[in-house]
Scaffold this active site. Structure first.
Site, PDB file in Angstrom:
ATOM      1  CG  HIS A  66      38.599  43.658   8.548  1.00  0.00           C
ATOM      2  ND1 HIS A  66      38.941  42.767   9.541  1.00  0.00           N
ATOM      3  CD2 HIS A  66      38.858  44.886   9.039  1.00  0.00           C
ATOM      4  CE1 HIS A  66      39.370  43.437  10.601  1.00  0.00           C
ATOM      5  NE2 HIS A  66      39.337  44.731  10.312  1.00  0.00           N
ATOM      6  CB  ILE A  67      40.584  45.409   2.626  1.00  0.00           C
ATOM      7  CG1 ILE A  67      41.355  44.110   2.382  1.00  0.00           C
ATOM      8  CG2 ILE A  67      41.385  46.612   2.111  1.00  0.00           C
ATOM      9  CD1 ILE A  67      41.662  43.845   0.905  1.00  0.00           C
ATOM     10  CG  HIS A  68      39.552  49.336   7.604  1.00  0.00           C
ATOM     11  ND1 HIS A  68      38.569  49.718   8.477  1.00  0.00           N
ATOM     12  CD2 HIS A  68      40.302  48.409   8.266  1.00  0.00           C
ATOM     13  CE1 HIS A  68      38.718  49.073   9.630  1.00  0.00           C
ATOM     14  NE2 HIS A  68      39.765  48.264   9.524  1.00  0.00           N
ATOM     15  CD  GLN A 108      43.162  41.383  12.703  1.00  0.00           C
ATOM     16  OE1 GLN A 108      44.377  41.175  12.717  1.00  0.00           O
ATOM     17  NE2 GLN A 108      42.304  40.588  12.093  1.00  0.00           N
ATOM     18  CG  ASN A 118      44.179  48.065  11.369  1.00  0.00           C
ATOM     19  OD1 ASN A 118      45.141  48.775  11.047  1.00  0.00           O
ATOM     20  ND2 ASN A 118      42.982  48.559  11.611  1.00  0.00           N
ATOM     21  CG  ASP A 150      33.742  50.394   9.972  1.00  0.00           C
ATOM     22  OD1 ASP A 150      34.787  49.727   9.865  1.00  0.00           O
ATOM     23  OD2 ASP A 150      33.248  50.722  11.079  1.00  0.00           O
ATOM     24  CB  VAL A 169      36.790  42.251  13.598  1.00  0.00           C
ATOM     25  CG1 VAL A 169      35.979  41.047  13.135  1.00  0.00           C
ATOM     26  CG2 VAL A 169      35.885  43.279  14.290  1.00  0.00           C
TER      27      VAL A 169
HETATM   28  P1  AMP Z   1      39.795  46.533  12.761  1.00  0.00           P
HETATM   29  O1  AMP Z   1      39.946  47.473  13.946  1.00  0.00           O
HETATM   30  O2  AMP Z   1      40.781  46.783  11.665  1.00  0.00           O
HETATM   31  O3  AMP Z   1      39.738  45.098  13.216  1.00  0.00           O
HETATM   32  O4  AMP Z   1      38.405  46.911  12.113  1.00  0.00           O
HETATM   33  C1  AMP Z   1      37.194  46.359  12.507  1.00  0.00           C
HETATM   34  C2  AMP Z   1      36.148  47.277  11.984  1.00  0.00           C
HETATM   35  O5  AMP Z   1      34.911  46.586  11.999  1.00  0.00           O
HETATM   36  C3  AMP Z   1      35.962  48.574  12.782  1.00  0.00           C
HETATM   37  O6  AMP Z   1      36.174  49.684  11.929  1.00  0.00           O
HETATM   38  C4  AMP Z   1      34.523  48.471  13.259  1.00  0.00           C
HETATM   39  O7  AMP Z   1      33.867  49.715  13.294  1.00  0.00           O
HETATM   40  C5  AMP Z   1      33.911  47.538  12.250  1.00  0.00           C
HETATM   41  N1  AMP Z   1      32.748  46.800  12.704  1.00  0.00           N
HETATM   42  C6  AMP Z   1      32.588  46.108  13.856  1.00  0.00           C
HETATM   43  N2  AMP Z   1      31.374  45.546  13.919  1.00  0.00           N
HETATM   44  C7  AMP Z   1      30.737  45.876  12.774  1.00  0.00           C
HETATM   45  C8  AMP Z   1      29.440  45.601  12.247  1.00  0.00           C
HETATM   46  N3  AMP Z   1      28.537  44.869  12.912  1.00  0.00           N
HETATM   47  N4  AMP Z   1      29.128  46.114  11.036  1.00  0.00           N
HETATM   48  C9  AMP Z   1      30.012  46.858  10.356  1.00  0.00           C
HETATM   49  N5  AMP Z   1      31.260  47.153  10.791  1.00  0.00           N
HETATM   50  C10 AMP Z   1      31.613  46.676  11.998  1.00  0.00           C
END
Ligand code: AMP
Length: 113
Positions: free
Chosen positions: A99-101, A93, A86, A31, A95
């Site tokens: 995705h799984i964190h 959320q 999320n 991340d 993005v």
């Molecule tokens: P969410 O808030 O669950 O949608 O998580 C999206 C995640 O994507 C966040 O933790 C961001 O820091 C991460 N993120 C956004 N852009 C990038 C990128 N270019 N490379 C790696 N992680 C990213």
């Protein structure tokens, strides 16, 4: 027309990432804004918006994402980590590509904010 997400650009190789794993079905990468000493994401190559948009035919893929993420954690000698998905804007959320964190390396608190 829906906008191309940042994760689709990573899948397409248009923007770089710190890649930890790639196979036919998913990519895992660190991340960019880590919330823990270890924080990586596992995303499907299939453009699924969120868990809410998954269909029954995606069940194997969902299992694969979790398995790959866990395998990476174990390769880092972890046996404690948190997984977060999320789903939707109000959940956090940002993005809109599933995705799984995976977060580790510090004590986690509960409930999450
Ligand atoms: P969410 O808030 O669950 O949608 O998580 C999206 C995640 O994507 C966040 O933790 C961001 O820091 C991460 N993120 C956004 N852009 C990038 C990128 N270019 N490379 C790696 N992680 C990213």
């Amino acid at each position: 027309m829906t906008e191309t997400t940042i994760f689709q650009k990573i899948i397409d190789g248009e923007i770089p990432c710190e890649k930890l794993h790639e196979d036919d079905f998913c990519i895992a990468f660190n991340d960019i804004s880590a919330q823990a000493p270890i924080h990586y994401l596992v995303i499907p190559k299939k453009p699924i918006v969120s868990l809410c948009e998954c269909a029954e035919k995606d069940a194997d893929l969902l299992g694969h994402l979790l398995f790959v993420g866990s395998k990476i954690a174990k390769s880092k000698n972890l046996n404690n980590w948190r997984t977060v998905i999320n789903t939707g804007k109000e959940s956090g959320q940002t993005v809109f590509h599933l995705h799984i964190h995976f977060l580790a390396g510090r004590k986690m608190t509960w409930p999450p904010g």
